[in-house]
Design a protein around this motif. Structure first.
Motif, PDB file in Angstrom:
ATOM      1  N   THR A  86      -5.414  -3.238   9.641  1.00 24.05           N
ATOM      2  CA  THR A  86      -4.850  -4.590   9.629  1.00 24.05           C
ATOM      3  C   THR A  86      -3.423  -4.527  10.183  1.00 24.05           C
ATOM      4  OG1 THR A  86      -3.741  -4.513   7.488  1.00 24.05           O
ATOM      5  CG2 THR A  86      -6.105  -4.953   7.460  1.00 24.05           C
ATOM      6  N   PRO A  87      -2.803  -5.665  10.374  1.00 27.07           N
ATOM      7  CA  PRO A  87      -1.440  -5.628  10.932  1.00 27.07           C
ATOM      8  C   PRO A  87      -0.385  -5.037   9.999  1.00 27.07           C
ATOM      9  CG  PRO A  87      -2.435  -7.783  11.253  1.00 27.07           C
ATOM     10  CD  PRO A  87      -3.331  -7.037  10.327  1.00 27.07           C
ATOM     11  N   VAL A  88      -0.740  -4.670   8.776  1.00 28.15           N
ATOM     12  CA  VAL A  88       0.269  -4.147   7.855  1.00 28.15           C
ATOM     13  C   VAL A  88       0.859  -2.842   8.404  1.00 28.15           C
ATOM     14  CG1 VAL A  88      -1.222  -2.756   6.357  1.00 28.15           C
ATOM     15  CG2 VAL A  88       0.771  -3.856   5.404  1.00 28.15           C
ATOM     16  N   ARG A  89       2.202  -2.706   8.264  1.00 28.30           N
ATOM     17  CA  ARG A  89       2.885  -1.514   8.781  1.00 28.30           C
ATOM     18  C   ARG A  89       2.942  -0.434   7.698  1.00 28.30           C
ATOM     19  NH1 ARG A  89       5.412  -3.590  13.543  1.00 28.30           N
ATOM     20  NH2 ARG A  89       3.618  -4.782  14.217  1.00 28.30           N
ATOM     21  N   ARG A 100       5.905 -11.080   3.097  1.00 26.54           N
ATOM     22  CA  ARG A 100       4.631 -11.498   2.522  1.00 26.54           C
ATOM     23  C   ARG A 100       3.689 -10.299   2.374  1.00 26.54           C
ATOM     24  NH1 ARG A 100      -0.033 -15.343   4.985  1.00 26.54           N
ATOM     25  NH2 ARG A 100      -1.248 -15.526   3.057  1.00 26.54           N
ATOM     26  N   ARG A 101       3.640  -9.467   3.415  1.00 27.58           N
ATOM     27  CA  ARG A 101       2.743  -8.310   3.336  1.00 27.58           C
ATOM     28  C   ARG A 101       3.200  -7.319   2.273  1.00 27.58           C
ATOM     29  NH1 ARG A 101       2.157  -8.631   9.472  1.00 27.58           N
ATOM     30  NH2 ARG A 101       3.875  -7.153   9.556  1.00 27.58           N
ATOM     31  N   LYS A 144      -1.192  -6.044  -5.310  1.00 26.49           N
ATOM     32  CA  LYS A 144      -2.419  -5.257  -5.406  1.00 26.49           C
ATOM     33  C   LYS A 144      -2.157  -3.967  -6.173  1.00 26.49           C
ATOM     34  CE  LYS A 144      -3.752  -1.832  -2.004  1.00 26.49           C
ATOM     35  NZ  LYS A 144      -3.282  -0.764  -2.794  1.00 26.49           N
ATOM     36  N   LEU A 165      -6.811  -0.521   5.401  1.00 27.34           N
ATOM     37  CA  LEU A 165      -5.471  -1.121   5.401  1.00 27.34           C
ATOM     38  C   LEU A 165      -4.794  -0.942   6.751  1.00 27.34           C
ATOM     39  CD1 LEU A 165      -3.644  -0.195   2.078  1.00 27.34           C
ATOM     40  CD2 LEU A 165      -4.420  -2.436   2.858  1.00 27.34           C
ATOM     41  N   LEU A 166      -4.884   0.288   7.271  1.00 27.16           N
ATOM     42  CA  LEU A 166      -4.166   0.591   8.502  1.00 27.16           C
ATOM     43  C   LEU A 166      -4.749  -0.136   9.700  1.00 27.16           C
ATOM     44  CD1 LEU A 166      -3.538   4.383   7.943  1.00 27.16           C
ATOM     45  CD2 LEU A 166      -1.830   2.571   7.974  1.00 27.16           C
ATOM     46  N   LEU A 175       2.105  -8.753  -0.978  1.00 21.61           N
ATOM     47  CA  LEU A 175       0.661  -8.578  -1.184  1.00 21.61           C
ATOM     48  C   LEU A 175       0.329  -7.150  -1.605  1.00 21.61           C
ATOM     49  CD1 LEU A 175      -0.672 -10.600   1.865  1.00 21.61           C
ATOM     50  CD2 LEU A 175      -1.180 -11.082  -0.535  1.00 21.61           C
ATOM     51  N   MET A 176       0.969  -6.192  -0.951  1.00 23.30           N
ATOM     52  CA  MET A 176       0.733  -4.790  -1.287  1.00 23.30           C
ATOM     53  C   MET A 176       1.197  -4.500  -2.713  1.00 23.30           C
ATOM     54  SD  MET A 176      -0.808  -3.394   1.176  1.00 23.30           S
ATOM     55  CE  MET A 176      -0.791  -1.797   0.424  1.00 23.30           C
ATOM     56  N   GLU A 188      -1.922  -4.589  -9.807  1.00 23.94           N
ATOM     57  CA  GLU A 188      -3.243  -4.798 -10.398  1.00 23.94           C
ATOM     58  C   GLU A 188      -3.958  -3.468 -10.642  1.00 23.94           C
ATOM     59  OE1 GLU A 188      -4.456  -7.675  -7.579  1.00 23.94           O
ATOM     60  OE2 GLU A 188      -3.819  -9.341  -8.856  1.00 23.94           O
ATOM     61  N   HIS A 189      -3.807  -2.543  -9.693  1.00 24.23           N
ATOM     62  CA  HIS A 189      -4.404  -1.211  -9.900  1.00 24.23           C
ATOM     63  C   HIS A 189      -3.904  -0.596 -11.206  1.00 24.23           C
ATOM     64  CE1 HIS A 189      -6.246  -1.237  -6.088  1.00 24.23           C
ATOM     65  NE2 HIS A 189      -5.230  -0.837  -5.364  1.00 24.23           N
TER      66      HIS A 189
END
Ligand SMILES: Nc1ncnc2c1ncn2[C@@H]1O[C@H](COP(=O)(O)OP(=O)(O)OP(=O)(O)O)[C@@H](O)[C@H]1O
Ligand SMILES: [Mg+2]
Lengths: 311, 380
Positions: B222-225, B4-5, B12, B219-220, B8-9, B15-16
């Motif tokens: 958050t729980p995203v690795r 999921r992460r 995004k 970003l870092l 999401l990345m 979109e950029h």
């Protein structure tokens, strides 16, 4: 560490090369507190926050955040915190909604909870009806509140705000602090840094930081306590900076700083402030418009403490 | 790794790209421009070389020589001159690039069976064109010279030379690109160059932009690795890379008749590996550089220029100095170029290209792994 301790830091240091950005600091923060970090540029405020958020490893010392050892398990602490970094950090080319959905998703919110929290954040930022607007086009005050909303999406128990009001207009700053206070009263612990002395008065307790070290720690009242009855306000009209410099050389004068057209003079403890100030002025053959004792501000505290540390 | 992460990345990141006209131009505009430029404007074929002639002999022999050059189509007669100096003037004014000088007495010497010479002056400003033009002239005049020699032999000895010829003749045919059309050679190479330069550059900007804006910090927190961030960034650019492939391949085939003789699936797999290698290189640059300006510079120096100049795209690697030849081995585009040219022109398959495929695959894995490792270290 007691039940209500949220952050506990012992002898924490962080070096960059040989430079001590954070130098042996210790403090603890309890649940529901607004804990302020005040310090000049480069004092080490951001570095401390980054360590506590698991973004930077400490060089030495211990830190426990929400009962997790941040030196050992920085990843475990991340889901529990909200962090609003010093630079405005939402994506300017994404819309309000898209930004919120991104961060909410990264924190693992279910889609129904995300929808609910997104609505909350939009409302809190005062952006209802503007969900499809690109963040780049928002005024700074709104951006800041939206960033706060984004940091609160996952309802963290502990919130780190790194200079959240930098560059924001005074009125928007006041509104922002109203938000922070209401968060704290609902049980969220807020760790906030600032340059603005006036707004730090809103904090329950304050750390004054200087060159990586804690120069003073206490409630605003406690911090000012030591200066009560020792500050003399001298209304001198012209060249306050020059006069302040000359006064500083005088015996019994701890410090003298220009404040607009006036000077705040701190006299050594135990001396009669008015008398001593008049004596010093007479010695310099100066005729000020008025000389009176005034209530210390946090700025006075900061200046006296920092100059004390420097010496 | 949370799917999921990563999703999401990736969303995004897509979109950029879609909202940034600069990225879109870099991703799709540059390939188009390069293709048209190399396809139409910069062909390396040399024909219709403007030729000046100084004919002081005015004999049937001298006319034969001039005619042979012009009839071949390689040269066009743009005028005659009265002295060799005029050739230089004409080169200066760019009215001619070659000048043929035939001195008086050519016919007389040939008739007597003596050796005679003609002189061809070529404007050497463009070394490539010059050597090709003089090569053409030699190739065209060689049989003519033979013919003249045999005729004179017959006249002097009475031998029947009509069935004689050069005992050893080189008859060359150009396999895979019979007409020696440079577009056939350039377009498959261009795929490698385009994929390399645009993707290294695009990717180099993505992470450094986030460092610069401070969004990486957020970003870092958050729980995203870190690995999820990198993978998320990779995905949309792979899709863009496929679009580039499709664009360049179909334009090459449709506009320039470049043959696509090999297996399409193999081309797809190889391009994807190469794409990942280029993106990995961009990521590595981006992770380390931390600011867009430095990242751009490093990307141009390590990605754009080498793949353009040292990959064998424009000049053959065999003709480079030895040390440089060794150096080209570490340029992924050099190996991928062998694959695209092989698949397009020779119809090569897995068997012939396995070494290059493995090398490109290794680059992909290695560059990604290093980028990931550096990123992991950088965020601590
Ligand atoms: N990654 C780094 N590498 C080297 N030095 C650093 C790094 N991060 C911070 N520093 C240095 O550490 C010192 C403290 O920086 P820090 O950002 O914590 O200060 P600050 O109190 O937040 O200041 P400001 O009010 O400007 O935000 C500064 O001198 C800074 O240059
Ligand atoms: Mg800071």
């Amino acid at each position: 560490m007691t039940e209500s301790t949220v952050i506990e830091v012992e002898h924490l240091s962080r070096l960059f090369g040989k430079f001590r950005a954070v130098d042996d600091i210790s403090f603890s923060v309890t649940r529901g507190e607004i804990f302020g970090f005040l310090g000049a540029n480069g004092a080490g405020k951001t570095t401390t926050i980054r360590i506590l958020c698991g973004l930077l490893s400490p060089t030495s010392g211990k830190g426990r955040v929400l009962d997790i050892d941040i030196g050992k398990a920085p990843e475990r602490v991340k889901p529990l915190l909200g962090y609003m970094s010093q630079k405005f950090s939402l994506y300017p080319d994404l819309t309000v909604s898209e930004n919120l959905e991104l961060y909410g998703g990264l924190y693992g919110l279910s889609s129904s909870r995300l929808a609910q929290r997104r609505a909350f954040a939009v409302e809190m930022a005062g952006l209802v009806g503007q969900e499809a607007v690109l963040c780049a086009t928002l005024p700074l005050g709104f951006k800041q509140r939206l960033a706060l909303g984004a940091a609160l999406l996952h309802e963290p128990k502990l919130l780190f705000l790194d200079e959240p009001t930098a560059g924001v207009a005074p009125r928007a700053r006041r509104e922002f602090w109203t938000l922070i206070r209401s968060l704290a009263s609902s049980g969220t612990t807020v760790f906030v840094t600032s340059h603005y002395m006036d707004e730090v008065e809103n904090c329950d307790r304050i750390v004054l930081m200087s060159r990586g070290r804690i120069a003073a720690l206490g409630t605003p009242t406690e911090l000012k306590q030591g200066l009560v009855g020792r500050i003399v306000r001298i209304e001198c009209g012209q060249e306050p900076a020059r006069l302040a410099r000359r006064l500083r050389a005088h015996e019994g004068v701890v410090d003298a700083q220009p404040f607009g057209s006036a000077i705040h003079l701190i006299v050594a403890p135990g001396l009669d402030p008015i008398n001593h100030a008049r004596k010093a002025l007479a010695a310099l053959e100066e005729q000020p418009r008025s000389v009176e004792v005034c209530q210390p501000t946090l700025e006075d505290v900061f200046i006296s403490v920092v100059s004390g540390v420097a010496r | 790794m949370s799917p999921r992460r990563v999703f999401l990345m990736a969303r995004k990141e897509a979109e950029h790209v879609l909202r940034d006209s600069r990225s879109l131009y870099l991703a799709l505009g540059i390939p188009l421009v390069l293709l048209l430029l190399f396809g139409y404007a910069l062909t390396m074929d040399v024909d219709q070389v403007p030729l000046l002639v100084l004919d002081r002999d005015q004999s049937s022999h001298s006319r034969l020589i001039t005619n042979a050059l012009v009839r071949s189509g390689a040269f066009v007669l743009v005028g005659s001159m009265d002295s060799p100096d005029e050739a230089i003037d004409a080169f200066m004014r760019q009215e001619a690039t070659a000048a043929l000088i035939i001195e008086k007495g050519l016919a007389r010497r040939l008739d007597r069976g003596e050796r005679a010479q003609v002189q061809l002056l070529v404007d050497g400003t463009n070394a490539n064109d010059a050597s090709i033009a003089s090569g053409y002239a030699t190739a065209i005049l060689q049989p003519l010279a033979m013919d003249i020699a045999l005729k004179s032999l017959a006249r002097r000895t009475g031998l029947d030379t009509s069935r004689m010829g050069v005992p050893l003749a080189v008859r060359s045919r150009n396999w895979f690109n019979q007409a020696l059309r440079s577009q056939w050679y350039l377009v498959p190479g261009l795929i490698a160059v385009i994929l390399a330069m645009t993707n290294v550059l695009l990717m180099a900007l993505t992470v450094s932009r986030e460092w610069e804006r401070g969004t990486m910090e957020q970003l870092l927190s958050t729980p995203v690795r870190p690995a999820e961030i990198l993978l998320g960034k990779l995905v949309p650019y792979v899709v863009i890379g496929w679009a580039q492939m499709l664009l360049v391949t179909s334009m090459g085939v449709l506009l320039f008749d470049v043959p696509l003789r090999g297996n399409l699936l193999l081309l797809f797999v190889a391009s994807t590996l190469f794409l990942i290698a280029s993106l990995g290189q961009g990521l590595l640059i981006s992770v380390v550089a931390r600011n867009q300006q430095v990242a751009t510079m490093v990307a141009v120096l390590s990605g754009v220029l080498p793949s353009m100049l040292l990959s064998g795209f424009m000049s053959p690697i065999a003709s480079m100095p030895k040390a440089l030849q060794v150096f080209t081995e570490i340029i992924p585009a050099r190996h991928f170029l062998v694959i695209t040219r092989g698949i397009f022109l020779k119809g090569s398959g897995l068997d012939e290209l396995k070494v290059e495929l493995v090398i490109v695959g290794l680059f992909a894995v290695l560059l990604l792994a290093i980028a990931n490792k550096r990123f992991g270290a950088e965020v601590k």
